[in-house]
Design an enzyme around this catalytic site. Sequence first.
Site, PDB file in Angstrom:
ATOM      1  N   SER A   1    -129.201  -1.788  45.550  1.00  0.00           N
ATOM      2  CA  SER A   1    -128.621  -1.211  46.751  1.00  0.00           C
ATOM      3  C   SER A   1    -127.170  -0.847  46.510  1.00  0.00           C
ATOM      4  O   SER A   1    -126.455  -1.544  45.775  1.00  0.00           O
ATOM      5  CB  SER A   1    -128.691  -2.239  47.891  1.00  0.00           C
ATOM      6  OG  SER A   1    -127.912  -1.781  48.985  1.00  0.00           O
TER       7      SER A   1
ATOM      8  N   ASP B   1    -134.808  -0.337  68.151  1.00  0.00           N
ATOM      9  CA  ASP B   1    -134.154   0.299  67.000  1.00  0.00           C
ATOM     10  C   ASP B   1    -135.161   0.980  66.081  1.00  0.00           C
ATOM     11  O   ASP B   1    -134.953   2.108  65.624  1.00  0.00           O
ATOM     12  CB  ASP B   1    -133.369  -0.746  66.200  1.00  0.00           C
ATOM     13  CG  ASP B   1    -132.328  -1.463  67.046  1.00  0.00           C
ATOM     14  OD1 ASP B   1    -132.105  -1.038  68.198  1.00  0.00           O
ATOM     15  OD2 ASP B   1    -131.745  -2.446  66.548  1.00  0.00           O
TER      16      ASP B   1
ATOM     17  N   TYR C   1    -127.106 -13.488  71.261  1.00  0.00           N
ATOM     18  CA  TYR C   1    -128.249 -12.602  71.495  1.00  0.00           C
ATOM     19  C   TYR C   1    -129.489 -13.433  71.811  1.00  0.00           C
ATOM     20  O   TYR C   1    -130.203 -13.181  72.790  1.00  0.00           O
ATOM     21  CB  TYR C   1    -128.476 -11.733  70.249  1.00  0.00           C
ATOM     22  CG  TYR C   1    -129.549 -10.686  70.425  1.00  0.00           C
ATOM     23  CD1 TYR C   1    -129.230  -9.409  70.868  1.00  0.00           C
ATOM     24  CD2 TYR C   1    -130.881 -10.986  70.154  1.00  0.00           C
ATOM     25  CE1 TYR C   1    -130.213  -8.446  71.031  1.00  0.00           C
ATOM     26  CE2 TYR C   1    -131.872 -10.028  70.311  1.00  0.00           C
ATOM     27  CZ  TYR C   1    -131.527  -8.763  70.750  1.00  0.00           C
ATOM     28  OH  TYR C   1    -132.510  -7.823  70.909  1.00  0.00           O
TER      29      TYR C   1
HETATM   30  P1  ADP Z   1    -126.787  -3.193  62.591  1.00  0.00           P
HETATM   31  O1  ADP Z   1    -128.269  -3.046  62.542  1.00  0.00           O
HETATM   32  O2  ADP Z   1    -126.233  -2.934  63.945  1.00  0.00           O
HETATM   33  O3  ADP Z   1    -126.082  -2.374  61.562  1.00  0.00           O
HETATM   34  P2  ADP Z   1    -127.484  -5.841  61.810  1.00  0.00           P
HETATM   35  O4  ADP Z   1    -126.708  -7.100  61.727  1.00  0.00           O
HETATM   36  O5  ADP Z   1    -128.729  -5.813  62.604  1.00  0.00           O
HETATM   37  O6  ADP Z   1    -126.467  -4.711  62.272  1.00  0.00           O
HETATM   38  O7  ADP Z   1    -127.910  -5.403  60.354  1.00  0.00           O
HETATM   39  C1  ADP Z   1    -126.951  -5.294  59.317  1.00  0.00           C
HETATM   40  C2  ADP Z   1    -127.554  -5.862  58.048  1.00  0.00           C
HETATM   41  O8  ADP Z   1    -128.693  -5.073  57.633  1.00  0.00           O
HETATM   42  C3  ADP Z   1    -126.614  -5.790  56.868  1.00  0.00           C
HETATM   43  O9  ADP Z   1    -125.712  -6.864  56.874  1.00  0.00           O
HETATM   44  C4  ADP Z   1    -127.593  -5.868  55.698  1.00  0.00           C
HETATM   45  O10 ADP Z   1    -128.017  -7.185  55.467  1.00  0.00           O
HETATM   46  C5  ADP Z   1    -128.787  -5.068  56.214  1.00  0.00           C
HETATM   47  N1  ADP Z   1    -128.712  -3.679  55.776  1.00  0.00           N
HETATM   48  C6  ADP Z   1    -128.267  -2.630  56.478  1.00  0.00           C
HETATM   49  N2  ADP Z   1    -128.306  -1.497  55.757  1.00  0.00           N
HETATM   50  C7  ADP Z   1    -128.761  -1.840  54.545  1.00  0.00           C
HETATM   51  C8  ADP Z   1    -129.010  -1.118  53.339  1.00  0.00           C
HETATM   52  N3  ADP Z   1    -128.768   0.194  53.236  1.00  0.00           N
HETATM   53  N4  ADP Z   1    -129.499  -1.819  52.286  1.00  0.00           N
HETATM   54  C9  ADP Z   1    -129.749  -3.132  52.392  1.00  0.00           C
HETATM   55  N5  ADP Z   1    -129.531  -3.853  53.484  1.00  0.00           N
HETATM   56  C10 ADP Z   1    -129.037  -3.228  54.558  1.00  0.00           C
HETATM   57 MG    MG Z   2    -129.663  -4.246  63.536  1.00  0.00          MG
END
Ligand code: ADP
Ligand code: MG
Length: 412
Positions: A88, A198, A250
């Site tokens: 990633s 979402d 939440y």
């Molecule tokens: P939001 O969905 O509002 O951005 P969340 O806390 O639900 O916030 O999700 C964020 C988390 O999702 C990140 O900290 C990571 O663990 C995971 N995540 C988001 N985008 C990626 C990505 N492109 N690759 C891997 N993990 C991701």
């Molecule tokens: Mg999220």
Amino acid sequence: MTTSHPTGSLTPTFRDAWSAAEGAARAAAFFREAFDAEPDGVWAAPGRVNLIGEHVDYNGGPCLPIALPHRTYVALRRRHDDAVRLSSALAPDTVWTSPLAGIAPGAVSGWVAYAVGPAWSLGQSGHALGGFDAVDDTCVPLGSGLSSSAAIECAVAAGLSDLFGLGLTDDDAGRAALAAACVRAENEVAGAPTGGMDQAASLRATEGHALLLDTRDSSVRQIPFDLASHGLELLVVNTRAPHALVDGQYAARRSACHAAAARLGVATLGEVTDAAAALAALDDDVERRRVRHVLTEIGRVREFVALLEAGRLREVGPILDASHASLRDDYEVSCPELDVAVGSAREAGAIGARMTGGGFGGSAIALIEAGTATEVARAVATAFAAAGFREPEFLIALAGPPAGRVHTGEER
Ligand code: ADP
Ligand code: MG
């Protein structure tokens, strides 16, 4: 004459969306670097902003998200064994490796759980998958209430469906099944107790439309949402506020709603038909305010949709404002950064504004006159500087397309 303020001249920072070709090229290049091979293809899935209907998706109520033009891109290659390899842009120097059967609740954690969780839940639904190599890159801000988590899940899920011939991206019924698998992955593999909004937005929204999702039965209706034809824009303020308490808060709101529903003798608060009677039947003040938010918010979704369908988008401002007040005062999920974002955007001319997403940080939306984004953003950034907050960033939201395959023209 010159005016000075504490931070000198403030230029607001906008985060632009990558074009599909740009995102696909980035993911494909990253794939070649990580695995020294061509990907079979690149898939993208959007983040989202919810226009109205906040904290109702786990209460059987309606919500109205749009898919953002900001998307997460995943390059994939099918393997002929059962290995899964993942890299990633979040951790570009590492390649995570596991047998497919090693992906399960409790067995993977952190960002990996979001990226590969759907492989487990699709398998649980009876779909036969094999091994695959994957990389991802994204222009969705992470942890900002714009659903980067659903974006990564849905990009991987759409890609796996196409790679392994599951056919689930072909129609809305298949996409609903993919969304359900992604929700299950987020809940059970990543361990985040989120509702279904979402993933529905990321997989089932369509370009130029807001997605009216009825979370009682997961049915959807596409509502035309054309900001430009009304001379409007939607500005997103990512407050970048640290939000350490989110998870517990939440879950607490969720269980408070379920407890109140049980006391009222309904399966979900979305089934309440007589709001006044329901509120009168609750004697705990906090519980009553939580329920009042959910019930009034459901009413606001209906009003908002009615205005959209009547071509009266310019009149939704007071509904946005009322939603924010309800989330701040009754549901208590706002924070100083969100309140300042909303207040300063309104003072700078926004027609209406509210926090969006779970709250306690994250993002706010402001409905503004077309052409005023820089001016409103500057006012918000200035108010943030004056309050001593971190510098916010801004996105321009449009109703973009849902998850699917994207092309650079270069991948095989
Ligand atoms: P939001 O969905 O509002 O951005 P969340 O806390 O639900 O916030 O999700 C964020 C988390 O999702 C990140 O900290 C990571 O663990 C995971 N995540 C988001 N985008 C990626 C990505 N492109 N690759 C891997 N993990 C991701
Ligand atoms: Mg999220």
